[in-house]
Motif scaffolding. Structure first.
Motif, PDB file in Angstrom:
ATOM      1  N   ALA A 158      79.654 120.410  -0.225  1.00  0.00           N
ATOM      2  CA  ALA A 158      78.347 120.064   0.346  1.00  0.00           C
ATOM      3  C   ALA A 158      77.628 121.290   0.903  1.00  0.00           C
ATOM      4  O   ALA A 158      76.532 121.162   1.460  1.00  0.00           O
ATOM      5  CB  ALA A 158      78.529 119.019   1.438  1.00  0.00           C
ATOM      6  N   GLY A 159      78.242 122.468   0.774  1.00  0.00           N
ATOM      7  CA  GLY A 159      77.577 123.687   1.202  1.00  0.00           C
ATOM      8  C   GLY A 159      77.997 124.242   2.541  1.00  0.00           C
ATOM      9  O   GLY A 159      77.450 125.253   3.003  1.00  0.00           O
ATOM     10  N   VAL A 160      78.966 123.611   3.191  1.00  0.00           N
ATOM     11  CA  VAL A 160      79.484 124.136   4.458  1.00  0.00           C
ATOM     12  C   VAL A 160      80.441 125.283   4.160  1.00  0.00           C
ATOM     13  O   VAL A 160      81.319 125.159   3.298  1.00  0.00           O
ATOM     14  CB  VAL A 160      80.221 123.034   5.255  1.00  0.00           C
ATOM     15  CG1 VAL A 160      80.798 123.593   6.555  1.00  0.00           C
ATOM     16  CG2 VAL A 160      79.282 121.859   5.537  1.00  0.00           C
ATOM     17  N   GLU A 161      80.275 126.404   4.841  1.00  0.00           N
ATOM     18  CA  GLU A 161      81.174 127.535   4.653  1.00  0.00           C
ATOM     19  C   GLU A 161      82.495 127.281   5.385  1.00  0.00           C
ATOM     20  O   GLU A 161      82.487 126.938   6.565  1.00  0.00           O
ATOM     21  CB  GLU A 161      80.541 128.821   5.180  1.00  0.00           C
ATOM     22  CG  GLU A 161      79.348 129.298   4.387  1.00  0.00           C
ATOM     23  CD  GLU A 161      78.880 130.662   4.860  1.00  0.00           C
ATOM     24  OE1 GLU A 161      79.630 131.643   4.707  1.00  0.00           O
ATOM     25  OE2 GLU A 161      77.754 130.737   5.389  1.00  0.00           O
ATOM     26  N   ILE A 162      83.620 127.477   4.694  1.00  0.00           N
ATOM     27  CA  ILE A 162      84.946 127.306   5.285  1.00  0.00           C
ATOM     28  C   ILE A 162      85.520 128.683   5.592  1.00  0.00           C
ATOM     29  O   ILE A 162      85.619 129.537   4.710  1.00  0.00           O
ATOM     30  CB  ILE A 162      85.887 126.539   4.340  1.00  0.00           C
ATOM     31  CG1 ILE A 162      85.248 125.215   3.905  1.00  0.00           C
ATOM     32  CG2 ILE A 162      87.228 126.310   5.015  1.00  0.00           C
ATOM     33  CD1 ILE A 162      84.906 124.259   5.032  1.00  0.00           C
ATOM     34  N   LEU A 163      85.897 128.889   6.852  1.00  0.00           N
ATOM     35  CA  LEU A 163      86.521 130.130   7.298  1.00  0.00           C
ATOM     36  C   LEU A 163      87.964 129.812   7.674  1.00  0.00           C
ATOM     37  O   LEU A 163      88.213 128.878   8.449  1.00  0.00           O
ATOM     38  CB  LEU A 163      85.789 130.726   8.502  1.00  0.00           C
ATOM     39  CG  LEU A 163      84.466 131.465   8.235  1.00  0.00           C
ATOM     40  CD1 LEU A 163      83.405 130.548   7.635  1.00  0.00           C
ATOM     41  CD2 LEU A 163      83.934 132.092   9.518  1.00  0.00           C
ATOM     42  N   PHE A 164      88.918 130.598   7.137  1.00  0.00           N
ATOM     43  CA  PHE A 164      90.334 130.256   7.296  1.00  0.00           C
ATOM     44  C   PHE A 164      91.154 131.473   7.685  1.00  0.00           C
ATOM     45  O   PHE A 164      91.146 132.487   6.985  1.00  0.00           O
ATOM     46  CB  PHE A 164      90.870 129.659   5.993  1.00  0.00           C
ATOM     47  CG  PHE A 164      92.328 129.271   6.044  1.00  0.00           C
ATOM     48  CD1 PHE A 164      92.791 128.352   6.966  1.00  0.00           C
ATOM     49  CD2 PHE A 164      93.250 129.815   5.145  1.00  0.00           C
ATOM     50  CE1 PHE A 164      94.129 127.982   7.006  1.00  0.00           C
ATOM     51  CE2 PHE A 164      94.578 129.465   5.171  1.00  0.00           C
ATOM     52  CZ  PHE A 164      95.031 128.539   6.109  1.00  0.00           C
ATOM     53  N   ASP A 165      91.839 131.369   8.821  1.00  0.00           N
ATOM     54  CA  ASP A 165      92.816 132.370   9.241  1.00  0.00           C
ATOM     55  C   ASP A 165      94.194 131.810   8.914  1.00  0.00           C
ATOM     56  O   ASP A 165      94.605 130.800   9.486  1.00  0.00           O
ATOM     57  CB  ASP A 165      92.696 132.640  10.742  1.00  0.00           C
ATOM     58  CG  ASP A 165      93.689 133.682  11.248  1.00  0.00           C
ATOM     59  OD1 ASP A 165      94.661 133.983  10.530  1.00  0.00           O
ATOM     60  OD2 ASP A 165      93.508 134.184  12.364  1.00  0.00           O
ATOM     61  N   SER A 166      94.914 132.453   8.012  1.00  0.00           N
ATOM     62  CA  SER A 166      96.177 131.877   7.518  1.00  0.00           C
ATOM     63  C   SER A 166      97.245 131.749   8.607  1.00  0.00           C
ATOM     64  O   SER A 166      98.064 130.850   8.560  1.00  0.00           O
ATOM     65  CB  SER A 166      96.725 132.700   6.357  1.00  0.00           C
ATOM     66  OG  SER A 166      96.940 134.037   6.743  1.00  0.00           O
ATOM     67  N   ASN A 167      97.301 132.629   9.553  1.00  0.00           N
ATOM     68  CA  ASN A 167      98.145 132.550  10.759  1.00  0.00           C
ATOM     69  C   ASN A 167      99.441 131.767  10.512  1.00  0.00           C
ATOM     70  O   ASN A 167      99.634 130.673  11.037  1.00  0.00           O
ATOM     71  CB  ASN A 167      97.359 131.940  11.913  1.00  0.00           C
ATOM     72  CG  ASN A 167      97.851 132.447  13.268  1.00  0.00           C
ATOM     73  OD1 ASN A 167      98.846 133.189  13.352  1.00  0.00           O
ATOM     74  ND2 ASN A 167      97.169 132.058  14.324  1.00  0.00           N
TER      75      ASN A 167
END
Length: 321
Positions: A158-167
Motif C-alpha cells: 500500500a506504499g508504507v515504507e518498512i524499516l527493519f533492524d534485524s537485531n
C-alpha cells in the motif's frame, strides 16, 4: 509532517549488580529508538509507539514518561491480565553488557491477540513509515509472528515504507533457521534495513560487510545500512547501486554500550526524515550513539543530549562506488 510508527516491547530495566546497587528504569530496542527519534526529530515527524502494557502502576508510569518524551501512545494497547516484562543489565569493566530476561508473559508478547489490535492495524495504513526489529518479531508466538509479517507485506504493497533492524537474539528463537525464514520474508518488503555486522555473521555466516550487502540486495531490500560498531557503517542504495562508507569519531570513555545501535538508528532516521544525504544521516547516527554510550542505561537523560547539534554540513568521510 511524516508519520512513523515503531513496533515492539518496552520492559522494566534493572541496571546494576545483583544484590547490590540497582537502578530501575525502562527500555527496549524499538522504544529506545522511538525516544531518541522523538528527541531529535519531533519538529519533522509524528512518532507513535505500537505495543501493549498492563493496567498496573508501572505501566501507567512508563506510558506517562513516553508521552513526556514526545512519543505518541495512541497505539499502545492496555492488557488487564498482563504486565510489562523485566530485564537486568550487568556490565563488565569494558562497558559490555549481559542480560537476564523475564518476559514470557508480558503484555507486548500477546499484543496481536488483543481484541483491539484490528484498530492498530488499520491505523498503520495511515503511516508513512513503520519500523520494527528482529526482537519485535521474536517475542511473538509463532502464529502471531506470521500475522505481523503478513500485515507488513500488505502495508508495503500500500506504499508504507518498512524499516527493519534485524537485531538477532538467538535465545528468543527456536532455531537459527526459524529466524532466517522470518527475516527472508521481512527483507522482501523492506525499504531500509538497518543491520549489524556481528548479528549478520552470527545468523547468516557472513564473513564481510560486502557479503551482507550483496545478500540483502538479492533478498529484495531497497536500501541498507550495515553497522560496524566503532569502525563506522556502510550505506547502500540498491536502486542506484551507490555505496557509502562513514567512519566514526573515536569515543574514549565508553561506559555502557546498551542502546548504541538503537540510538544510531534514531539519528540516521532523523536525517532521513529531513532529506539529508546518507553520509549525513550516518554521521548523525554516530554522533548520537557516541553520546549515548558514554552514559549508563538504555535511555540517557535528555539534558545530556543538549550539546548535540545536527547540521546540514557534509562532515562525514565517505567514498562511493
Amino acid at each position: 509532517m511524516k508519520r512513523i510508527a515503531l513496533i515492539g516491547e518496552c520492559m522494566i530495566e534493572l541496571n546494576g549488580a545483583p544484590f547490590g546497587d540497582m537502578q530501575q528504569t525502562y527500555g527496549g530496542d524499538s522504544l529506545n529508538t522511538a525516544v531518541y527519534l522523538a528527541r531529535t526529530a519531533s519538529q519533522t515527524a509524528h512518532i507513535e509507539y505500537v505495543s501493549a502494557l498492563g493496567n498496573d502502576t508501572i505501566s501507567e508510569g512508563m506510558l506517562q514518561r513516553w508521552q513526556q518524551e514526545g512519543v505518541g501512545t495512541e497505539l499502545v494497547l492496555r492488557d488487564s491480565s498482563r504486565q510489562p516484562g523485566l530485564y537486568l543489565i550487568q556490565l563488565d569493566e569494558q562497558g559490555e553488557r549481559t542480560f537476564l530476561y523475564w518476559r514470557n508473559q508480558s503484555a507486548a508478547r500477546y499484543m496481536l491477540q488483543h481484541p483491539d489490535f484490528a484498530r492498530i492495524a488499520e491505523q498503520l495504513t495511515k503511516m508513512d513509515m513503520v519500523y520494527l526489529s528482529g526482537i519485535s518479531l521474536a517475542i511473538l508466538p509463532h502464529k502471531d509472528r506470521q500475522q505481523l509479517i503478513d500485515l507488513l507485506g500488505q502495508l508495503a504493497n500500500a506504499g508504507v515504507e518498512i524499516l527493519f533492524d534485524s537485531n538477532y537474539r538467538p535465545a528468543l528463537w527456536d532455531s537459527a533457521e526459524q529466524a532466517r525464514e522470518c527475516y527472508r520474508q521481512i527483507f522482501a518488503v523492506t525499504s531500509l534495513a538497518l543491520v549489524t555486522n556481528d548479528d549478520e555473521a552470527n545468523l547468516w555466516g557472513d564473513s564481510s560487510e560486502e557479503i551482507t550487502l550483496e545478500r540483502l540486495k538479492f533478498a529484495g531490500v531497497k536500501k541498507a545500512v550495515v553497522k560496524m560498531g566503532a569502525k563506522g557503517n556502510y550505506f547502500e542504495d540498491f536502486t542506484t547501486e551507490t555505496r557509502t562508507f562513514v567512519a566514526t569519531t573515536p569515543v574514549k570513555d565508553v561506559i555502557d554500550t546498551t542502546s548504541a545501535g538503537d540510538s544510531f538508528n534514531a539519528g540516521f532516521m532523523a536525517g532521513l526524515l529531513t532529506g539529508k544525504s546518507p553520509a549525513m544521516c550516518s554521521e548523525q547516527g554516530h554522533q548520537l550513539a557516541g553520546t549515548v554510550i558514554q552514559h549508563k542505561g538504555a535511555i540517557i537523560p535528555a539534558d545530556v543530549m543538549a550539546h548535540i547539534q545536527f547540521t546540514n554540513e557534509q562532515t562525514a568521510l565517505s567514498e562511493q562506488s
